[in-house]
Design a protein around this motif. Structure first.
Motif, short mmCIF file in Angstrom:
data_model
loop_
_atom_site.label_atom_id
_atom_site.label_comp_id
_atom_site.label_asym_id
_atom_site.label_seq_id
_atom_site.Cartn_x
_atom_site.Cartn_y
_atom_site.Cartn_z
N ARG A 58 0.86 -1.18 0.00
CA ARG A 58 0.00 0.00 0.00
C ARG A 58 0.89 1.23 0.00
N THR A 59 0.44 2.27 -0.66
CA THR A 59 1.19 3.52 -0.70
C THR A 59 0.26 4.69 -0.39
N GLU A 60 0.86 5.81 0.02
CA GLU A 60 0.08 7.02 0.29
C GLU A 60 1.02 8.21 0.15
N GLY A 61 0.44 9.38 -0.09
CA GLY A 61 1.21 10.61 -0.19
C GLY A 61 0.38 11.78 0.26
N THR A 62 1.05 12.91 0.49
CA THR A 62 0.34 14.07 1.03
C THR A 62 -0.41 14.86 -0.03
N ASP A 63 -0.17 14.58 -1.30
CA ASP A 63 -0.96 15.23 -2.35
C ASP A 63 -1.05 14.28 -3.53
N ALA A 64 -1.81 14.66 -4.54
CA ALA A 64 -2.06 13.76 -5.67
C ALA A 64 -0.78 13.39 -6.39
N ALA A 65 0.13 14.36 -6.57
CA ALA A 65 1.37 14.10 -7.28
C ALA A 65 2.23 13.10 -6.52
N LEU A 66 2.32 13.25 -5.21
CA LEU A 66 3.14 12.33 -4.42
C LEU A 66 2.46 10.97 -4.26
N ARG A 67 1.13 10.94 -4.23
CA ARG A 67 0.44 9.65 -4.20
C ARG A 67 0.75 8.86 -5.47
N SER A 68 0.71 9.57 -6.61
CA SER A 68 1.02 8.92 -7.88
C SER A 68 2.47 8.46 -7.91
N LEU A 69 3.37 9.30 -7.42
CA LEU A 69 4.79 8.95 -7.39
C LEU A 69 5.03 7.72 -6.52
N ALA A 70 4.42 7.68 -5.34
CA ALA A 70 4.62 6.55 -4.43
C ALA A 70 4.12 5.24 -5.06
N ALA A 71 2.97 5.29 -5.71
CA ALA A 71 2.44 4.09 -6.36
C ALA A 71 3.33 3.64 -7.51
N ASP A 72 3.78 4.60 -8.33
CA ASP A 72 4.65 4.25 -9.46
C ASP A 72 5.99 3.71 -8.97
N ALA A 73 6.55 4.33 -7.92
CA ALA A 73 7.85 3.89 -7.40
C ALA A 73 7.78 2.45 -6.89
N ALA A 74 6.66 2.10 -6.24
CA ALA A 74 6.50 0.73 -5.76
C ALA A 74 6.43 -0.24 -6.94
N ARG A 75 5.75 0.19 -8.00
CA ARG A 75 5.65 -0.66 -9.19
C ARG A 75 7.00 -0.77 -9.92
N TRP A 76 7.74 0.35 -9.94
CA TRP A 76 9.07 0.35 -10.57
C TRP A 76 10.11 -0.38 -9.72
N ARG A 77 9.82 -0.55 -8.42
CA ARG A 77 10.81 -1.05 -7.46
C ARG A 77 12.03 -0.13 -7.45
N GLU A 78 11.72 1.13 -7.26
CA GLU A 78 12.75 2.15 -7.35
C GLU A 78 12.43 3.30 -6.40
N GLY A 79 13.46 3.99 -5.95
CA GLY A 79 13.27 5.15 -5.10
C GLY A 79 13.58 4.86 -3.65
N PRO A 80 13.64 5.89 -2.82
CA PRO A 80 14.00 5.71 -1.41
C PRO A 80 13.00 4.87 -0.63
N GLY A 81 11.72 5.02 -0.93
CA GLY A 81 10.73 4.23 -0.21
C GLY A 81 10.93 2.75 -0.43
N TYR A 82 11.17 2.35 -1.67
CA TYR A 82 11.39 0.94 -1.97
C TYR A 82 12.69 0.45 -1.34
N ASP A 83 13.76 1.25 -1.46
CA ASP A 83 15.05 0.83 -0.91
C ASP A 83 15.00 0.68 0.61
N VAL A 84 14.41 1.67 1.29
CA VAL A 84 14.33 1.61 2.76
C VAL A 84 13.44 0.46 3.20
N ARG A 85 12.35 0.24 2.51
CA ARG A 85 11.44 -0.85 2.89
C ARG A 85 12.13 -2.21 2.74
N THR A 86 12.87 -2.40 1.67
CA THR A 86 13.47 -3.71 1.42
C THR A 86 14.73 -3.96 2.25
#
Length: 240
Positions: A58-86
């Motif tokens: 599950r992903t979430e963000g403080t605005d529409a742009a960041l919500r979209s970014l968080a969802a895409d990053a999880a799908r890409w398996r890329e970005g700080p959120g994915y790296d820190v989580r894994t």
């Protein structure tokens, strides 16, 4: 207690209150988490990626742009959120405009550049199984968290992870209770049907159940469903 610490306590209370009111609503907890990070640390934005164990992320963000970014990053398996989580390791005050970061997270950094964010701090949200998720706080180019704010941010992430873990335990307990209740209800229904058939046909309870099970299998139905038909008085041509 400073104003920031008071606000931190208030956010903790809101997280706990949300978990108590809606123990099955993880998304609401994640919304409280990113909004709390945004307010507490004066961050221009925040995202969260939460996927403990084998659960769907599950992903979430403080605005529409960041919500979209968080969802895409999880799908890409890329970005700080994915790296820190894994990895379960924090990323503290990272300048994401540098060439190494652009090479490490090409799609993520390109999107972030268009949003005007220059620095991030990513904090793990541990789960019992290991890394469970990550909270990412965004900052403008040149901004950073001081030591005190960083310590509070770590405490905030740890408390949020604990609340999410408790929420999962409540949800799992409720699911188990529902399964047990359904199993008990089915058992009662089957026992009633066995008694009815045994009385109608002069059978032992074991023979009545054997007939029920044989009929259910031959008609690709559940024994409990056939039993409900028997209790309802329907003609069930069970062969003995």
């Amino acid at each position: 207690m400073t104003l920031q610490e008071q606000e931190l306590a208030a956010v903790f209370a809101r997280l706990a209150g949300t978990a108590a009111r809606d123990p099955l609503d993880t998304q609401t907890l994640l919304t409280e988490l990113v909004e709390g990070g945004h307010r507490l640390f004066d961050a221009p934005g925040a995202t969260v990626h939460y996927a403990p164990g084998r659960e769907a992320g599950r992903t979430e963000g403080t605005d529409a742009a960041l919500r979209s970014l968080a969802a895409d990053a999880a799908r890409w398996r890329e970005g700080p959120g994915y790296d820190v989580r894994t990895t379960g390791r924090a990323l503290i005050d990272v300048d994401v405009t540098t060439a190494p970061m652009r090479a490490r997270w090409p799609r993520w950094t390109a999107r972030v550049a268009t949003l005007g964010h220059g620095r991030i701090t990513g904090l793990p949200l541990p789960a019992k199984e290991g890394p469970g998720g990550a909270l990412v706080l965004f900052g403008a180019p040149g901004s950073n968290l001081d030591d005190k704010a960083l310590a509070l941010a770590r405490s905030f992430a740890d408390a949020a992870a604990h609340t999410l873990a408790l929420q999962r335990e409540v949800a799992e307990s409720r699911a188990l209770a529902t399964q047990l209740e359904h199993a008990l209800s089915s058992r009662v229904v089957v026992e009633q049907a066995k008694g009815i058939l045994a009385a109608q046909h002069g059978l032992t309870l074991e023979a009545a159940f054997a007939g029920l099970r044989r009929y259910a299998r031959s008609h690709q139905r559940k024994v409990a469903d056939v039993s409900r038909d028997v209790i309802a008085g329907e003609d069930v041509p069970v062969e003995w």
